[in-house]
Motif scaffolding. Structure first.
Motif, PDB file in Angstrom:
ATOM      1  N   GLY A  36       0.808  -1.208   0.000  1.00 20.44           N
ATOM      2  CA  GLY A  36       0.000   0.000   0.000  1.00 20.44           C
ATOM      3  C   GLY A  36       0.840   1.256   0.000  1.00 20.44           C
ATOM      4  O   GLY A  36       2.058   1.228  -0.178  1.00 20.44           O
ATOM      5  N   ASN A  37       0.155   2.384   0.188  1.00 18.34           N
ATOM      6  CA  ASN A  37       0.792   3.692   0.206  1.00 18.34           C
ATOM      7  C   ASN A  37       0.841   4.238   1.620  1.00 18.34           C
ATOM      8  O   ASN A  37      -0.069   4.014   2.416  1.00 18.34           O
ATOM      9  CB  ASN A  37       0.014   4.661  -0.688  1.00 18.34           C
ATOM     10  CG  ASN A  37       0.161   4.314  -2.147  1.00 18.34           C
ATOM     11  OD1 ASN A  37       1.243   4.406  -2.705  1.00 18.34           O
ATOM     12  ND2 ASN A  37      -0.931   3.895  -2.773  1.00 18.34           N
ATOM     13  N   TRP A  38       1.887   5.014   1.907  1.00 14.87           N
ATOM     14  CA  TRP A  38       2.157   5.524   3.247  1.00 14.87           C
ATOM     15  C   TRP A  38       2.396   7.025   3.166  1.00 14.87           C
ATOM     16  O   TRP A  38       2.895   7.539   2.163  1.00 14.87           O
ATOM     17  CB  TRP A  38       3.353   4.784   3.833  1.00 14.87           C
ATOM     18  CG  TRP A  38       3.067   3.317   3.946  1.00 14.87           C
ATOM     19  CD1 TRP A  38       3.178   2.370   2.954  1.00 14.87           C
ATOM     20  CD2 TRP A  38       2.527   2.643   5.069  1.00 14.87           C
ATOM     21  NE1 TRP A  38       2.765   1.148   3.416  1.00 14.87           N
ATOM     22  CE2 TRP A  38       2.351   1.275   4.722  1.00 14.87           C
ATOM     23  CE3 TRP A  38       2.185   3.031   6.351  1.00 14.87           C
ATOM     24  CZ2 TRP A  38       1.855   0.329   5.594  1.00 14.87           C
ATOM     25  CZ3 TRP A  38       1.692   2.081   7.238  1.00 14.87           C
ATOM     26  CH2 TRP A  38       1.535   0.746   6.847  1.00 14.87           C
ATOM     27  N   PRO A  39       2.080   7.775   4.243  1.00 14.77           N
ATOM     28  CA  PRO A  39       2.175   9.233   4.188  1.00 14.77           C
ATOM     29  C   PRO A  39       3.617   9.740   4.259  1.00 14.77           C
ATOM     30  O   PRO A  39       4.443   9.172   4.965  1.00 14.77           O
ATOM     31  CB  PRO A  39       1.391   9.682   5.424  1.00 14.77           C
ATOM     32  CG  PRO A  39       1.547   8.555   6.395  1.00 14.77           C
ATOM     33  CD  PRO A  39       1.579   7.304   5.544  1.00 14.77           C
ATOM     34  N   PHE A  40       3.896  10.808   3.489  1.00 17.59           N
ATOM     35  CA  PHE A  40       5.228  11.393   3.521  1.00 17.59           C
ATOM     36  C   PHE A  40       5.168  12.910   3.573  1.00 17.59           C
ATOM     37  O   PHE A  40       4.146  13.525   3.279  1.00 17.59           O
ATOM     38  CB  PHE A  40       6.084  10.936   2.338  1.00 17.59           C
ATOM     39  CG  PHE A  40       5.622  11.402   0.983  1.00 17.59           C
ATOM     40  CD1 PHE A  40       5.785  12.723   0.569  1.00 17.59           C
ATOM     41  CD2 PHE A  40       5.066  10.498   0.092  1.00 17.59           C
ATOM     42  CE1 PHE A  40       5.392  13.141  -0.693  1.00 17.59           C
ATOM     43  CE2 PHE A  40       4.657  10.908  -1.173  1.00 17.59           C
ATOM     44  CZ  PHE A  40       4.827  12.234  -1.564  1.00 17.59           C
ATOM     45  N   MET A  41       6.323  13.497   3.941  1.00 18.10           N
ATOM     46  CA  MET A  41       6.514  14.943   3.926  1.00 18.10           C
ATOM     47  C   MET A  41       7.815  15.234   3.185  1.00 18.10           C
ATOM     48  O   MET A  41       8.836  14.584   3.423  1.00 18.10           O
ATOM     49  CB  MET A  41       6.631  15.485   5.354  1.00 18.10           C
ATOM     50  CG  MET A  41       6.967  16.966   5.421  1.00 18.10           C
ATOM     51  SD  MET A  41       7.095  17.598   7.118  1.00 18.10           S
ATOM     52  CE  MET A  41       8.585  16.787   7.696  1.00 18.10           C
ATOM     53  N   ILE A  51      12.791  13.823   1.723  1.00 18.21           N
ATOM     54  CA  ILE A  51      11.499  13.171   1.931  1.00 18.21           C
ATOM     55  C   ILE A  51      11.599  12.244   3.129  1.00 18.21           C
ATOM     56  O   ILE A  51      12.605  11.529   3.283  1.00 18.21           O
ATOM     57  CB  ILE A  51      11.032  12.410   0.664  1.00 18.21           C
ATOM     58  CG1 ILE A  51       9.634  11.828   0.857  1.00 18.21           C
ATOM     59  CG2 ILE A  51      12.031  11.349   0.254  1.00 18.21           C
ATOM     60  CD1 ILE A  51       8.991  11.280  -0.413  1.00 18.21           C
ATOM     61  N   VAL A  52      10.581  12.294   4.001  1.00 15.90           N
ATOM     62  CA  VAL A  52      10.531  11.411   5.160  1.00 15.90           C
ATOM     63  C   VAL A  52       9.115  10.849   5.287  1.00 15.90           C
ATOM     64  O   VAL A  52       8.142  11.504   4.912  1.00 15.90           O
ATOM     65  CB  VAL A  52      10.920  12.126   6.474  1.00 15.90           C
ATOM     66  CG1 VAL A  52      12.362  12.586   6.442  1.00 15.90           C
ATOM     67  CG2 VAL A  52       9.996  13.275   6.769  1.00 15.90           C
ATOM     68  N   GLU A  53       9.035   9.645   5.802  1.00 13.96           N
ATOM     69  CA  GLU A  53       7.733   9.044   6.084  1.00 13.96           C
ATOM     70  C   GLU A  53       7.185   9.657   7.364  1.00 13.96           C
ATOM     71  O   GLU A  53       7.908   9.819   8.351  1.00 13.96           O
ATOM     72  CB  GLU A  53       7.871   7.534   6.229  1.00 13.96           C
ATOM     73  CG  GLU A  53       6.546   6.833   6.429  1.00 13.96           C
ATOM     74  CD  GLU A  53       6.678   5.312   6.441  1.00 13.96           C
ATOM     75  OE1 GLU A  53       7.755   4.780   6.118  1.00 13.96           O
ATOM     76  OE2 GLU A  53       5.674   4.669   6.776  1.00 13.96           O
ATOM     77  N   LEU A  54       5.903   9.989   7.356  1.00 13.30           N
ATOM     78  CA  LEU A  54       5.255  10.486   8.565  1.00 13.30           C
ATOM     79  C   LEU A  54       4.891   9.310   9.467  1.00 13.30           C
ATOM     80  O   LEU A  54       4.660   8.195   8.986  1.00 13.30           O
ATOM     81  CB  LEU A  54       4.002  11.286   8.205  1.00 13.30           C
ATOM     82  CG  LEU A  54       4.274  12.622   7.517  1.00 13.30           C
ATOM     83  CD1 LEU A  54       2.965  13.260   7.062  1.00 13.30           C
ATOM     84  CD2 LEU A  54       5.022  13.566   8.432  1.00 13.30           C
ATOM     85  N   PRO A  55       4.830   9.529  10.769  1.00 13.36           N
ATOM     86  CA  PRO A  55       4.516   8.432  11.681  1.00 13.36           C
ATOM     87  C   PRO A  55       3.102   7.907  11.474  1.00 13.36           C
ATOM     88  O   PRO A  55       2.191   8.652  11.088  1.00 13.36           O
ATOM     89  CB  PRO A  55       4.672   9.047  13.066  1.00 13.36           C
ATOM     90  CG  PRO A  55       4.663  10.511  12.886  1.00 13.36           C
ATOM     91  CD  PRO A  55       5.057  10.792  11.475  1.00 13.36           C
TER      92      PRO A  55
END
Length: 179
Positions: A36-41, A51-55
Protein backbone atom coordinates in the motif's frame (compact mmCIF):
# COMPACT_ATOMS: atom_id res chain seq x y z
CA UNK A 1 9.63 19.70 -9.66
CA UNK A 2 9.03 16.01 -9.74
CA UNK A 3 8.98 14.00 -6.56
CA UNK A 4 10.28 10.51 -5.98
CA UNK A 5 8.25 8.64 -3.39
CA UNK A 6 9.41 6.83 -0.26
CA UNK A 7 10.51 3.89 -2.40
CA UNK A 8 12.64 6.07 -4.69
CA UNK A 9 10.34 5.65 -7.69
CA UNK A 10 7.96 8.07 -9.40
CA UNK A 11 4.96 6.26 -7.88
CA UNK A 12 2.85 8.17 -5.40
CA UNK A 13 0.62 11.19 -5.11
CA UNK A 14 0.85 14.72 -3.75
CA UNK A 15 -2.07 16.12 -1.75
CA UNK A 16 -1.08 19.21 0.23
CA UNK A 17 1.50 21.98 0.47
CA UNK A 18 2.17 24.42 3.29
CA UNK A 19 1.17 28.01 2.63
CA UNK A 20 4.80 29.12 2.76
CA UNK A 21 5.82 26.44 0.22
CA UNK A 22 8.49 24.85 2.42
CA UNK A 23 6.74 21.50 2.88
CA UNK A 24 4.68 19.25 0.63
CA UNK A 25 2.78 16.11 1.58
CA UNK A 26 1.50 12.98 -0.10
CA UNK A 27 1.53 9.20 -0.07
CA UNK A 28 3.58 6.58 -1.89
CA UNK A 29 4.78 2.99 -1.71
CA UNK A 30 7.70 2.27 0.63
CA UNK A 31 10.83 0.22 -0.03
CA UNK A 32 10.63 -2.10 3.00
CA UNK A 33 7.96 -4.44 1.62
CA UNK A 34 4.88 -3.06 3.40
CA UNK A 35 1.97 -3.07 0.95
CA UNK A 36 0.00 0.00 0.00
CA UNK A 37 0.79 3.69 0.21
CA UNK A 38 2.16 5.52 3.25
CA UNK A 39 2.18 9.23 4.19
CA UNK A 40 5.23 11.39 3.52
CA UNK A 41 6.51 14.94 3.93
CA UNK A 42 8.93 16.68 1.58
CA UNK A 43 10.95 19.54 3.04
CA UNK A 44 12.21 22.24 0.68
CA UNK A 45 10.50 20.97 -2.49
CA UNK A 46 12.90 21.38 -5.39
CA UNK A 47 16.53 20.58 -5.99
CA UNK A 48 17.53 20.21 -2.31
CA UNK A 49 14.38 18.39 -1.16
CA UNK A 50 14.31 15.68 1.50
CA UNK A 51 11.50 13.17 1.93
CA UNK A 52 10.53 11.41 5.16
CA UNK A 53 7.73 9.04 6.08
CA UNK A 54 5.26 10.49 8.57
CA UNK A 55 4.52 8.43 11.68
CA UNK A 56 1.63 5.97 11.72
CA UNK A 57 0.17 3.70 14.39
CA UNK A 58 1.42 0.13 14.97
CA UNK A 59 -1.96 -1.25 13.82
CA UNK A 60 -1.87 0.68 10.53
CA UNK A 61 -2.28 -1.44 7.42
CA UNK A 62 -4.63 -3.46 5.28
CA UNK A 63 -5.50 -0.75 2.78
CA UNK A 64 -4.13 0.61 -0.46
CA UNK A 65 -4.20 3.95 1.36
CA UNK A 66 -2.67 3.30 4.79
CA UNK A 67 -2.17 6.98 5.49
CA UNK A 68 -2.69 10.19 3.56
CA UNK A 69 -2.26 13.89 4.28
CA UNK A 70 -5.15 16.05 3.05
CA UNK A 71 -4.18 19.42 4.51
CA UNK A 72 -1.29 21.42 5.94
CA UNK A 73 -1.02 24.49 8.13
CA UNK A 74 0.45 27.69 6.70
CA UNK A 75 3.92 26.98 8.14
CA UNK A 76 3.70 23.22 7.60
CA UNK A 77 4.11 22.32 11.27
CA UNK A 78 0.75 20.54 11.30
CA UNK A 79 -0.76 18.19 8.77
CA UNK A 80 -4.21 16.62 8.81
CA UNK A 81 -5.45 13.47 7.15
CA UNK A 82 -6.38 9.84 7.57
CA UNK A 83 -4.64 6.76 8.97
CA UNK A 84 -6.15 3.36 8.15
CA UNK A 85 -6.46 1.38 11.40
CA UNK A 86 -8.92 -1.29 10.24
CA UNK A 87 -11.14 1.66 9.37
CA UNK A 88 -10.42 5.24 8.35
CA UNK A 89 -9.45 7.40 11.33
CA UNK A 90 -8.91 11.18 11.20
CA UNK A 91 -5.44 12.17 12.39
CA UNK A 92 -3.32 15.21 13.12
CA UNK A 93 0.45 15.17 12.62
CA UNK A 94 2.88 17.51 14.35
CA UNK A 95 5.58 17.41 11.67
CA UNK A 96 8.18 19.18 13.79
CA UNK A 97 8.01 16.67 16.67
CA UNK A 98 6.98 13.85 14.29
CA UNK A 99 3.95 12.75 16.32
CA UNK A 100 0.52 11.54 15.25
CA UNK A 101 -2.75 11.88 17.14
CA UNK A 102 -5.90 9.86 16.43
CA UNK A 103 -8.59 12.54 16.68
CA UNK A 104 -11.37 10.06 17.50
CA UNK A 105 -9.39 8.70 20.43
CA UNK A 106 -8.44 12.18 21.61
CA UNK A 107 -11.93 13.68 21.49
CA UNK A 108 -13.48 10.52 22.95
CA UNK A 109 -11.04 10.72 25.86
CA UNK A 110 -12.14 14.32 26.45
CA UNK A 111 -15.84 13.33 26.32
CA UNK A 112 -16.34 15.57 23.30
CA UNK A 113 -17.49 13.23 20.51
CA UNK A 114 -21.19 13.81 21.12
CA UNK A 115 -23.11 11.66 18.65
CA UNK A 116 -20.05 10.98 16.51
CA UNK A 117 -18.92 7.36 16.62
CA UNK A 118 -15.77 8.01 14.60
CA UNK A 119 -13.95 10.91 12.96
CA UNK A 120 -12.82 9.44 9.65
CA UNK A 121 -10.94 12.17 7.77
CA UNK A 122 -9.39 15.52 8.65
CA UNK A 123 -9.25 17.65 5.51
CA UNK A 124 -7.69 20.90 6.66
CA UNK A 125 -5.70 22.35 9.54
CA UNK A 126 -4.72 25.88 10.55
CA UNK A 127 -3.01 27.52 13.50
CA UNK A 128 -4.48 30.88 14.54
CA UNK A 129 -2.62 33.90 15.94
CA UNK A 130 -2.90 32.52 19.48
CA UNK A 131 -1.38 29.17 18.50
CA UNK A 132 -4.68 27.27 18.69
CA UNK A 133 -5.12 24.55 16.10
CA UNK A 134 -8.30 24.32 14.01
CA UNK A 135 -9.13 21.09 12.18
CA UNK A 136 -12.03 20.33 9.83
CA UNK A 137 -13.18 17.02 8.46
CA UNK A 138 -15.88 14.40 8.38
CA UNK A 139 -17.01 11.62 10.62
CA UNK A 140 -19.74 9.08 11.29
CA UNK A 141 -22.59 10.64 13.24
CA UNK A 142 -25.63 8.88 14.65
CA UNK A 143 -28.70 10.60 16.10
CA UNK A 144 -30.12 7.41 17.60
CA UNK A 145 -27.32 5.41 19.18
CA UNK A 146 -26.17 3.63 16.03
CA UNK A 147 -29.33 2.52 14.23
CA UNK A 148 -28.86 5.31 11.67
CA UNK A 149 -25.46 6.64 10.58
CA UNK A 150 -24.70 9.79 8.62
CA UNK A 151 -21.55 11.40 7.29
CA UNK A 152 -21.30 14.73 9.06
CA UNK A 153 -18.73 17.50 9.05
CA UNK A 154 -16.86 18.67 12.11
CA UNK A 155 -14.77 21.67 13.13
CA UNK A 156 -12.47 21.19 16.11
CA UNK A 157 -10.54 23.75 18.11
CA UNK A 158 -7.51 22.35 19.90
CA UNK A 159 -5.99 24.76 22.44
CA UNK A 160 -2.45 26.06 21.92
CA UNK A 161 -0.32 22.91 22.14
CA UNK A 162 2.71 24.16 24.06
CA UNK A 163 0.50 24.91 27.05
CA UNK A 164 -1.44 21.69 26.47
CA UNK A 165 1.66 19.50 25.97
CA UNK A 166 0.46 18.93 22.40
CA UNK A 167 -3.02 17.56 22.70
CA UNK A 168 -2.71 16.85 26.41
CA UNK A 169 -5.37 17.37 29.04
CA UNK A 170 -7.64 20.37 29.03
CA UNK A 171 -10.69 21.82 27.40
CA UNK A 172 -11.50 21.95 23.74
CA UNK A 173 -14.50 22.67 21.63
CA UNK A 174 -15.86 20.27 19.06
CA UNK A 175 -18.43 21.93 16.89
CA UNK A 176 -20.67 19.88 14.65
CA UNK A 177 -22.25 20.94 11.43
CA UNK A 178 -24.30 19.01 8.89
CA UNK A 179 -22.93 18.63 5.37
Amino acid sequence: YFVNGLDGTFLGEGFAVSGDGTRAYGMSPVSDGRPGNWPFMITNPGASQTIVELPTFPDTGGSVTNGVVYGASMDGQYASGMNYRGTEKAVLWDTVNMTITDLTDYFSGQGMLGNFTRLSRAYSVAADGSGNIWVTGQGVWTPDGGATNYTRGFVALIPEPSTMLFLGLGGLALLRRRH
